[in-house]
Design a protein around this motif. Structure first.
Motif, PDB file in Angstrom:
ATOM      1  N   ALA A   1       0.737  -1.277  -0.128  1.00 15.75           N
ATOM      2  CA  ALA A   1      -0.009   0.003   0.105  1.00 15.75           C
ATOM      3  C   ALA A   1       0.928   1.496  -0.145  1.00 15.75           C
ATOM      4  O   ALA A   1       0.416   2.198  -0.796  1.00 15.75           O
TER       5      ALA A   1
ATOM      6  N   GLN B   1       2.167   2.535  -3.447  1.00 17.68           N
ATOM      7  CA  GLN B   1       1.243   3.337  -4.032  1.00 17.68           C
ATOM      8  C   GLN B   1       1.158   4.588  -3.678  1.00 17.68           C
ATOM      9  O   GLN B   1       1.260   5.780  -4.696  1.00 17.68           O
ATOM     10  N   ASP B   2       1.345   4.961  -2.375  1.00 18.12           N
ATOM     11  CA  ASP B   2       1.539   6.287  -1.832  1.00 18.12           C
ATOM     12  C   ASP B   2       2.732   7.167  -2.381  1.00 18.12           C
ATOM     13  O   ASP B   2       2.825   8.246  -2.836  1.00 18.12           O
TER      14      ASP B   2
ATOM     15  N   THR C   1      -3.242   5.592   1.309  1.00 12.95           N
ATOM     16  CA  THR C   1      -3.503   4.115   1.078  1.00 12.95           C
ATOM     17  C   THR C   1      -2.767   3.140   2.009  1.00 12.95           C
ATOM     18  O   THR C   1      -3.161   2.332   2.766  1.00 12.95           O
ATOM     19  N   SER C   2      -1.513   4.090   2.454  1.00 14.27           N
ATOM     20  CA  SER C   2      -0.745   3.469   3.567  1.00 14.27           C
ATOM     21  C   SER C   2      -1.663   2.970   4.819  1.00 14.27           C
ATOM     22  O   SER C   2      -1.656   2.118   5.563  1.00 14.27           O
TER      23      SER C   2
ATOM     24  N   LYS D   1      -4.792   3.174   5.411  1.00 16.32           N
ATOM     25  CA  LYS D   1      -5.919   2.520   5.400  1.00 16.32           C
ATOM     26  C   LYS D   1      -5.613   0.898   5.777  1.00 16.32           C
ATOM     27  O   LYS D   1      -6.187   0.292   6.337  1.00 16.32           O
ATOM     28  N   ALA D   2      -4.432   0.785   5.012  1.00 17.09           N
ATOM     29  CA  ALA D   2      -3.830  -0.671   4.988  1.00 17.09           C
ATOM     30  C   ALA D   2      -3.456  -1.032   6.689  1.00 17.09           C
ATOM     31  O   ALA D   2      -3.561  -1.897   7.187  1.00 17.09           O
TER      32      ALA D   2
END
Length: 419
Positions: free
Chosen positions: A52, A55-56, A157-158, A160-161
């Motif tokens: 994740a 992606q960030d 994204t980080s 949330k994971a």
């Protein structure tokens, strides 16, 4: 009567408040067990989190984020294991709740106790550091608080994971997963809602740059525990030992230049500057430090850039440093008073009277004599993970660990007394 529909953010805050009530009933052992399970699960699921985070990072590079910002955003296996270890350290710390601070009995026999209790629900608003998601959660849960997390869009994204992993871990514990809420919306309105939900949120803690902190302080109706930006100064006095001074300067500036306790300005006594100029310039050059200086500095150091007002007041968060030459300690203190952010300030001197004067007159949450400002950190000072560094004076100041996340109740016990 029309029914007002509750927003997602408000529903999350309400769920956190309900969870906080359940959390307040748990024992220290139950909270510690949950923190250990959280730590183990974060380590076992590190690849999910790194995927994740990638992606960030890709999105951040496409948007042209500065190197210092990317550093704060970046996760590695080692960093994930580090903040898992932080949870284990928090588990070992003394539970700050249910401590009887004082007790007495009135003439009528009524017993009074002043006891520490959780704040309730903490709203955490922060920017690009995914580790804050874990650090803040660990401290909140250990101190019996629920937490509503609102991270920046750059790490969405980080974060949330990480929260999904923590929710999975909490399902194996006595702590309800609803005690950890993450607002996944990147809409500014979601943040604005947190500012005004006094009925659900007990305190807001902003952690990030000046614009974020000022936005929270200036607009929130919820009480704010203000953390501050770190325009930290290092004053090298006339009597400073040259090797000691340069060692501390290089550490404070280069160890992690993108963090708030890094030194941004070196204030140097003119006598020391003239006597040790060559060594100072060599040390800066060898460590790739760019100097922004006043007129004296620019005249004496080839390649030094002329400092303007922004250089004295802003955080560089990079390998840049502002350098000012002064005639005496009073000028140094005046400069810090004008441009400091009440975070961390240091004096390098062998003169004890100068050190005492500096410590008494400089207004900051952390002051150092012959040591690096990099120690203004909950972990470094033995608090375990920290939730932020407070630069205000009410309730908490300096690195905020577990005790800062509690308040008090007065508990009275009688046998029918009336007034």
């Amino acid at each position: 009567m029309a029914v007002i529909e509750k927003t997602n953010v408000e529903m999350q805050a309400i769920a956190a408040k309900k969870a906080a009530k359940k959390l307040s009933l748990l024992t220290t052992e139950e909270k510690n067990e949950a923190l250990m399970i959280l730590a183990n699960t974060l380590e076992s699921e590190y690849q999910t989190i790194l995927k994740a985070n990638a992606q960030d990072l890709e999105a951040g590079k496409e948007k042209g984020y500065e190197e210092a910002f990317i550093d704060r955003l970046t996760l590695t296996k080692e960093r994930i294991y580090d903040f898992a270890d932080g949870l284990r350290q928090v588990a070992k710390l003394t539970d700050p709740t249910d401590e009887v601070l004082s007790s007495w009995t009135l003439d009528n026999g009524l017993k009074v106790e002043k006891v520490t209790v959780p704040l309730g629900v903490i709203g955490m608003i922060y920017e690009a550091r995914p580790n804050v998601t874990v650090d803040a959660t660990g401290l909140a849960l250990k101190s019996g608080n629920a937490i509503v997390l609102k991270g920046g869009s750059s790490a969405i994204t980080s974060n949330k994971a990480i929260v999904e992993v923590m929710h999975g871990a909490l399902e194996q514990t006595k702590i309800p997963k609803e005690a950890v809420q993450f607002i996944a919306s990147t809409d500014r309105e979601a943040t604005q809602q947190l500012f005004t939900m006094k009925e659900h949120i007990d305190v807001l803690i902003p952690r990030g740059g000046a614009s974020l902190i000022n936005a929270v302080v200036n607009n929130a109706t919820v009480p704010v525990l203000e953390t501050g930006v770190g325009n930290c100064h290092l004053y090298i006095d006339e009597s400073a030992d040259v090797n000691k001074a340069l060692k501390i300067l290089i550490n404070a500036k280069t160890d992690r230049p993108a963090v708030c306790n890094a030194a941004e300005t070196a204030i140097i006594h003119k006598v020391w500057f003239e006597q040790n100029l060559e060594q100072f310039v060599t040390a800066c050059s060898e460590n790739h430090i760019t100097i922004h200086g006043d007129e004296t500095v620019v005249k004496r150091i080839p390649g030094a850039l002329k400092a303007d007002e922004d250089d004295w007041s802003n955080e560089y968060l990079s390998l840049d440093i502002a350098v000012k030459v002064v005639n005496n300690i009073d000028e140094a203190i005046d400069h810090i008073e004008t441009y400091g952010t009440k975070h961390s300030e240091a004096i390098i001197t062998e003169d004890k009277s100068a050190a005492t004067k500096f410590m008494k007159m400089v207004d900051a949450s952390a002051l150092y004599h012959n040591a690096s400002t990099r120690f203004t950190d909950g972990g470094a000072l033995g608090f375990g993970a920290e939730i932020g560094i407070s630069t205000q004076k009410l309730h908490a100041r300096g690195p905020m660990g577990l005790p800062a996340l509690t308040t008090v109740k007065y508990l009275m016990s009688g046998d029918g007394q009336t007034r």
